[in-house]
Design a protein around this motif. Structure first.
Motif, short mmCIF file in Angstrom:
data_model
loop_
_atom_site.label_atom_id
_atom_site.label_comp_id
_atom_site.label_asym_id
_atom_site.label_seq_id
_atom_site.Cartn_x
_atom_site.Cartn_y
_atom_site.Cartn_z
N MET B 229 5.03 -3.36 -0.23
CA MET B 229 3.75 -2.63 -0.38
C MET B 229 2.50 -3.43 0.31
O MET B 229 1.59 -2.98 0.76
CB MET B 229 3.53 -2.52 -1.87
CG MET B 229 2.26 -1.98 -2.42
SD MET B 229 2.36 -1.58 -4.20
CE MET B 229 2.01 -3.11 -4.90
N HIS B 230 2.78 -4.78 0.23
CA HIS B 230 1.66 -5.65 0.63
C HIS B 230 1.98 -5.97 2.03
O HIS B 230 0.84 -5.69 2.76
CB HIS B 230 2.06 -7.18 0.05
CG HIS B 230 1.23 -8.22 0.62
ND1 HIS B 230 -0.02 -8.44 0.62
CD2 HIS B 230 1.80 -9.35 1.40
CE1 HIS B 230 -0.46 -9.64 1.02
NE2 HIS B 230 0.71 -10.17 1.65
N GLY B 233 1.26 -2.39 3.79
CA GLY B 233 -0.19 -1.99 3.53
C GLY B 233 -1.05 -2.69 4.50
O GLY B 233 -1.98 -1.94 5.27
N ALA B 277 3.29 5.50 4.06
CA ALA B 277 3.07 3.98 4.05
C ALA B 277 3.09 3.26 2.55
O ALA B 277 2.85 4.04 1.71
CB ALA B 277 1.53 3.43 4.53
N ARG B 278 3.55 2.34 2.58
CA ARG B 278 3.54 1.40 1.19
C ARG B 278 2.26 0.87 0.95
O ARG B 278 2.14 0.09 2.02
CB ARG B 278 4.74 0.49 1.01
CG ARG B 278 6.02 1.59 1.10
CD ARG B 278 7.09 0.54 0.65
NE ARG B 278 8.18 1.39 0.11
CZ ARG B 278 8.98 2.00 0.73
NH1 ARG B 278 9.17 1.71 2.01
NH2 ARG B 278 10.11 2.91 0.40
#
Ligand code: SF4
Lengths: 204, 278, 472
Positions: B229-230, B233, B277-278
């Motif tokens: 996710m990081h 992102g 997208a995460r």
């Protein structure tokens, strides 16, 4: 309560009731005997020291050779150094530590020659113990050139074997290569305050 | 064998596709998977941010929900590591200086410790379960893309999953696995670290992203959606075009999926725009 | 000279310091280069030893056993040192230690001392204390010299000037060496060899005439009373050997029970710290030797407080190798100054808040200066579980009210699956409204550099329920 009593009391209170600890000593306490001398030579060389491996009978010639190459004429010679090591270098002026040499005299010397107490193959380390042929600590510190003769039987394979051979009551200096620093960009650079040139003669 | 899926609160809420992929994959390998509905969260965020009492309560809940299974599979290295590595520490150390942490959980500290000893050894990260428990490294997947793998800290140094994930990936047909420079370096996520020390976190991720881009990979794979996710992102913000996918999603993909409803085609457009997208 | 702890007081919290440090691209470049160099070297010499894991386990246990029986070992060490002609002093805190050293120096009638780099004397701010009594402390370690000449702070345990590259060092030498003594040669280049030579010449005169030396020690052997100092340059040997009076300030946790224990630590320490099979010089001495007068100052200064914490006490195993700094991704990017203490990096993040407490904003923020990636624990030669201690300290330090509220709400929600489900459904309903690129409030810290993932239409648990686990 004195600070001593206070600190000890705090320690006791802090660890009261904590369990005792068993120390596992499963590490190697001896190293490989095979290739001991070669490993020692190779690892001392890794520190950018000059190393000669010669038969015992050739030590004097090798020493004389090294001194003349270095241009060392005034040499600090600690008490108890085997006379024969310098037998091929009669013209070298010997500075003996009796009465004790001043720092200025040591600084003005061209170098120092010593034996050692023990040496470690795995780490390429020489240990000086202020015994015969080694002298007090300043003798191998102030001169810029250190020539050290190491005998085959003084080389042990590993650190534990060296520790076991040494006497902690004597001041010891463990030397691994010439003086160096890692302070500039964490890379080893040889040559700061101790002898900038270390030359080792290994006598078989 | 009774296998429970611990989907994790993050995947449950934000990345259900990863949970579905685990279900698809395990069924394909002949496993019956249960989803104990009482599950919520392992307590990692609370414990690691310094809310130990709350964390202990969530841990106790986890232990109750997952008691009695032969295996608990989590598609998250950090959650599996939390349970397996940190629960025992909670049980015998961290609560010690403040016994209050156990006052509100049933069974008290000793009950907690017993449950930890009983449940946690059977908790596995996905790659551990596949390789060690099921004994497979070729899961019959097909994924014709250039992929690089980020091992994530808690899988690497907590669980020590080693090369299990990359062994699985190497056996995926069509997949080209390219090594990631500086793979073992942290991406900078670190849970609340990502916001508490946002600048450092971003600096770490910038280096991670540069390494990812240097591989020329289309897809960055990892076994933890929190790190993804990081990193994802950031990849998306920087419009790199690199897509992130959980290991389970790649391992679940087969020839049948290409172009189908579970398509793993890499989108040509900025993933942030099409909502992937995460 | 401003390297004392006093300088660090009143510093803002870690995140703020870090942000500023990150803007210094030269700093980041220097740190990256140095830490990556040393990492590779450490790994190579550690991999060379087949029994590294066993040495590490022994090192950990020896330290734990020492700490468990520290009272006994301290008394034993005191007796042995005294028997060998040394004098032992006990200092409960920094002020007392400084007082003892000042009085000892005064008694010699000297106003100059030469110092070999020591963390303990930095920790207590000895140089400043001496200065205020008219005694000049000359740092002799190359990196300390760079720091002292540059009126700078140390930023690394082992290499205090790690934040400086060679050309910066050259400038500092050219500009400031003359103020302290022999100036640098005007044609000084930035070749590391030339820089080392300049330091050699600058300090030589001072070494040879030094009357009082001040040191720390890496180890103190209880059984024999032997002190052990590891170093590289030979400045340590100079300070330990040449002066007539030697004063060593040693933290009480530096004790090792037996001479034999050195066989473990002389393998663990050099390989972990400078990435060498052995550091160039190690000196050991027992009591007063070669006509010297020897004083040992045993320092508590908060260590017994650390010892009282069951989890935190493992920080006292630290042998200050700095491997954890070199491998830390946070340290690599922000350097040592951001930690506001003589102990930077991962070990600083667990040691400083324990030694100093968490009253200041900075000290309270240190346990959070880590992503808990675990690289420090992996390399630590005495297996200090730094992440465990960080998490433990986080639980002990007070939290900001807003954060507290947020995490309480989260815990309440996660406490029951029904609550979690309701929250997930609410999020799904609002998914269209949630910005992906700019979150308000604390979320902005995320979206400054990262997009937010899209909230799915349906949570996993709702999907499972609706489809009976995908069966429908
Ligand atoms: S904590 Fe461990 S790795 Fe860090 S300096 Fe201390 S001994 Fe070395």
């Amino acid at each position: 309560m004195s600070s001593r009593e206070q600190i000890l009391a705090r320690v006791r209170a802090a660890v009261a009731g904590a369990p005792e600890v068993r120390i596992p000593r499963d590490y190697r306490t001896t190293g490989a005997e095979a290739g001991r001398v070669e490993r020692f030579a190779e690892r001392v060389r890794d520190y950018k020291a000059v190393v000669h491996v010669v038969p015992a009978a050739e030590v004097a010639a090798t020493v004389a050779d090294a001194l003349s190459r270095r241009g060392a004429r005034r040499l600090v010679v600690p008490d108890g150094l085997p006379e024969r090591w310098l037998s091929a270098a009669p013209s070298v002026e010997r500075l003996v530590d009796d009465p004790p040499l001043t720092a200025a005299l040591l600084d003005a010397a061209d170098g120092v020659i010593t034996g050692c107490a023990v040496a470690v193959a795995e780490t390429g380390t020489i240990v000086l113990g202020t015994g015969p042929g080694q002298g007090r600590r300043a003798l191998t510190l102030v001169p810029d050139y250190h020539l050290c003769v190491v005998l085959d039987e003084q080389i042990v394979p590993s650190v534990p074997e060296a520790v076991a051979r040494l006497d902690p009551a004597r001041p010891l200096t463990w030397i691994s290569g010439p003086s160096a620093t890692s302070d500039i960009e964490l890379n080893r650079v040889e040559g700061v305050h101790g002898p900038r040139t270390l030359e080792v003669v290994i006598a078989l | 064998m009774r296998v429970a899926l611990f989907v994790t609160c993050l995947n449950d809420t934000l990345f259900p596709g990863t949970g579905k992929a685990v279900v698809t994959l395990l069924r394909r390998l002949g496993c019956e998977v249960e989803f104990p509905e009482g599950q919520t969260c392992c307590g990692q965020m609370h414990v690691n941010t310094g809310y130990r009492d709350e964390g202990v309560r969530l841990a106790r809940h986890f232990l109750d929900v997952f008691a009695g299974y032969d295996a608990v599979v989590a598609p998250s290295g950090s959650c599996a590591a939390m349970v397996r590595e940190q629960y025992p520490k909670l049980a015998d150390g961290m609560g010690a200086t403040r016994p209050g942490a156990f006052a509100s959980v049933h069974g008290g500290r000793s009950g907690f410790a017993r449950a930890v000893a009983e449940v946690t050894p059977r908790v596995y990260d996905l790659s551990e379960f596949l390789v060690d428990v099921l004994g497979v490294t070729d899961v019959g997947a097909y994924f014709p893309h250039r992929v690089t793998y980020h091992p994530t800290c808690h899988s690497l140094r907590g669980l020590r999953v080693g090369d299990r994930p990359t062994r699985l990936l190497r056996n995926v047909r069509g997949l080209e696995l390219v090594p990631l420079p500086g793979a073992d370096e942290c991406c900078g996520f670190g849970g609340t670290f990502a916001v508490k020390n946002a600048a450092v976190s971003a600096a770490m991720c910038a280096d991670k992203v540069a390494n990812i881009e240097s591989t020329g990979a289309e897809v960055l794979c990892a076994a933890d959606n929190s790190c993804l996710m990081h990193i994802g992102g950031t990849l998306s913000r920087q419009r790199t075009g690199v897509r992130v996918m959980h290991l389970a999603e790649i391992l679940a993909a087969t020839e049948r999926d290409v172009g189908g409803p579970m398509s793993r085609e890499v989108p040509a457009v900025d993933p942030a725009v099409n909502g992937e997208a995460r | 000279m401003s390297a004392g702890p006093g300088t660090f007081l009143g510093m803002p919290a870690f995140p703020k310091n870090a942000e500023e440090a990150l803007e210094d691209s030269q700093l980041r470049f220097n740190l990256r280069k140095a830490t990556h160099t040393i990492r590779a070297r450490r790994q190579a010499v550690v991999d060379e030893l087949p029994d590294w894991a066993a040495l590490r386990a022994a090192g950990k246990a020896i330290k734990d056993e020492t700490l468990r029986n520290l009272d006994r070992y301290l008394i034993q060490a005191e007796e042995a040192v005294t028997r060998a002609g040394g004098h032992v002093h006990w200092a409960a805190d920094a002020a007392e230690a400084n007082r003892i050293v000042i009085d000892l120096v005064r008694a010699t009638g000297e106003t100059q001392v030469v110092k070999v780099k020591s963390m303990a004397t930095q920790e207590i701010g000895l140089n400043e204390a001496l200065e205020s009594e008219g005694i000049t402390a000359n740092e002799t370690d190359l990196a300390e010299l760079i720091v002292q000449l540059g009126d700078d702070w140390p930023s690394h345990i082992l290499v205090p000037a790690i934040h400086r590259n060679r050309s910066e060092i050259r400038e500092i030498f050219l500009e400031h060496m003359g103020e302290w003594g022999r100036p640098a040669p005007a044609d000084l280049t930035d070749d590391p060899k030339a820089l080392a030579e300049a330091a050699r010449l600058h300090l030589r005169e001072r070494f040879l005439s030094a009357k009082v030396g001040v040191s720390g020690a890496n180890f103190l052997i209880a059984e024999t009373g032997t002190l052990v100092v590891l170093e590289s340059e030979g400045n340590g040997r100079m300070c330990l050997t040449m002066p007539r009076t030697l004063i060593s300030v040693v933290g009480i946790e530096k004790v090792l029970p037996t001479w034999r224990d050195l066989e473990v630590f002389l393998q663990l320490l050099p390989r972990s710290s400078t990435g060498e099979r052995m550091n160039p010089y190690t000196s050991t001495w027992t009591g007063a030797v070669e006509g010297q007068e020897f004083h040992l100052v045993l320092l508590d200064n908060g260590r017994t407080k650390v010892l009282a914490d069951e989890i935190g006490r493992q920080a006292l195993r630290c042998i200050r190798c700095s491997a954890c700094l070199n491998v830390c991704p946070v340290y690599e990017r922000v350097g040592g100054h951001a930690y506001g203490s003589v102990y930077p990096g991962p070990i600083g993040a667990i040691l400083t808040p324990q030694l100093r407490g968490t009253a200041s904003e900075l000290d309270a923020s240190l346990p959070y200066a880590s992503s808990l990636c675990g690289a420090c624990y992996d390399v630590c030669p005495v297996a200090i579980d730094i992440p465990e201690v960080l998490v433990h300290l986080r639980a002990k330090t007070p939290h900001a009210p807003a954060e507290r509220l947020g995490l309480k709400v989260a815990a309440w929600t996660l406490d029951r699956p029904s609550r979690l489900r309701r929250a997930q459904r609410l999020a799904s309903r609002l998914r269209g409204l949630l910005p992906r690129r700019r979150l308000p409030g604390p979320g902005a810290a995320w979206t400054d550099t990262r997009d937010v993932p899209a909230v799915p239409e349906e949570s996993f648990r709702d999907w499972w329920n609706r489809t009976e686990g995908g069966a429908r």
